[in-house]
Motif scaffolding. Sequence first.
Motif, short mmCIF file in Angstrom:
data_model
loop_
_atom_site.label_atom_id
_atom_site.label_comp_id
_atom_site.label_asym_id
_atom_site.label_seq_id
_atom_site.Cartn_x
_atom_site.Cartn_y
_atom_site.Cartn_z
N ILE A 106 0.83 -1.21 0.00
CA ILE A 106 0.00 0.00 0.00
C ILE A 106 0.87 1.26 0.00
N MET A 152 0.95 4.16 -2.97
CA MET A 152 0.77 5.59 -2.72
C MET A 152 1.98 6.39 -3.19
N THR A 209 0.69 0.98 6.30
CA THR A 209 -0.67 1.36 5.88
C THR A 209 -1.03 2.74 6.41
N GLY A 210 -0.68 3.00 7.66
CA GLY A 210 -0.96 4.31 8.24
C GLY A 210 -0.23 5.43 7.53
N PHE A 214 -1.99 6.06 4.17
CA PHE A 214 -3.25 6.77 4.32
C PHE A 214 -3.03 8.24 4.68
N LYS A 230 -3.74 11.10 1.27
CA LYS A 230 -5.06 11.75 1.19
C LYS A 230 -5.15 12.82 0.10
N ILE A 284 -6.01 11.24 -3.64
CA ILE A 284 -7.12 10.33 -3.93
C ILE A 284 -7.89 10.79 -5.16
N TRP A 304 -5.41 5.61 -7.00
CA TRP A 304 -5.00 5.51 -5.61
C TRP A 304 -6.19 5.74 -4.71
N ASN A 305 -6.47 4.78 -3.86
CA ASN A 305 -7.46 4.95 -2.79
C ASN A 305 -7.07 4.03 -1.65
N GLU A 306 -7.67 4.21 -0.52
CA GLU A 306 -7.24 3.52 0.70
C GLU A 306 -7.62 2.04 0.72
#
Length: 307
Positions: free
Chosen positions: A50, A54, A107-108, A111, A115, A118, A219-221
């Motif tokens: 992930i 990103m 992951t954190g 995210f 942001k 996105i 790209w999205n969570e």
Amino acid sequence: MSQDPGLWTVLLAMIAGAIRVSTPFLFVSLGECLTEKSGRINLGLEGTLIFGAMSAYATAYTTGSPWLGVLVAGFAGLSLGVLHGLLCNLPRINDVAVGIALMLFGTGLAFFFGKPFIQPAAPRLPGIPLGDWTGNPAIASALDINPLFFVGAGLALVMAWGFKTTRWGLIVRMVGDSAAAARAMGYSLGQVRLICTALGGFLSGIGGSFLSLSYPGSWNEGLSSGQGLIAVALVIFARWNPLRCFVAALLFGGAGALGPALQSIGISQGYYLFNAAPYILTLLIMIASVSPKRSLKDAPSELSITR
């Protein structure tokens, strides 16, 4: 006659979809195979995947170069791999626990820093048009293959050859199979495992770049959908063999492409069930290999799951 085009459409869509869906599985599984060959498990590859996705998307958007995004994604994965390796080299540290912690950490980070990216559209990786000669737009589109797939296939061949015939491959296998023998030969277990874990993270980061810059190409969570964790199970299924990782990645890719392939000919009933095929396949594989004599037969002896 109407059934034949439908059948060919499904088969073609399955083949093309298997290649697309398998590419992230391939890179992550090869990275984990290298890591586990040295006697260490990295369960943090979901976070690495992930974070790599990103990083690739953000770089491609800000610079306009998707290939630079792939490189940055690789180094983002490398950084998490180095962190995992350094932590696991500390005394009385469990590599499984570290992997879970870094999965959440990666992951954190993705995210938090991802942001702003996105909504914006980043340039995608170009494909290799292998179907233009057919003159059929549908076939040409299906056979537009991303170069990363061929890079991953070549890497599987190189890794299989390297483990069997090169001095470095022998050192990695010795460290993974017998720590006492490696120490007796003067090799540093921590150094070898650090390098392998870092390179494994690099490959996983590249796998993440494929997700955001090629397929699905955004790209999205929720982009990964657990593919990093599935790839760990895939390595066990492949018996720690790079060539089998390639075949297993295609198998998982075909399972993931089943739903969209059927939908392309108008079969939408049970669509969500078909989309769950990779997860069902993972569960079945884990159940089938639950016996330690079978699942750990070819496992490196120094892995924590074998002791």
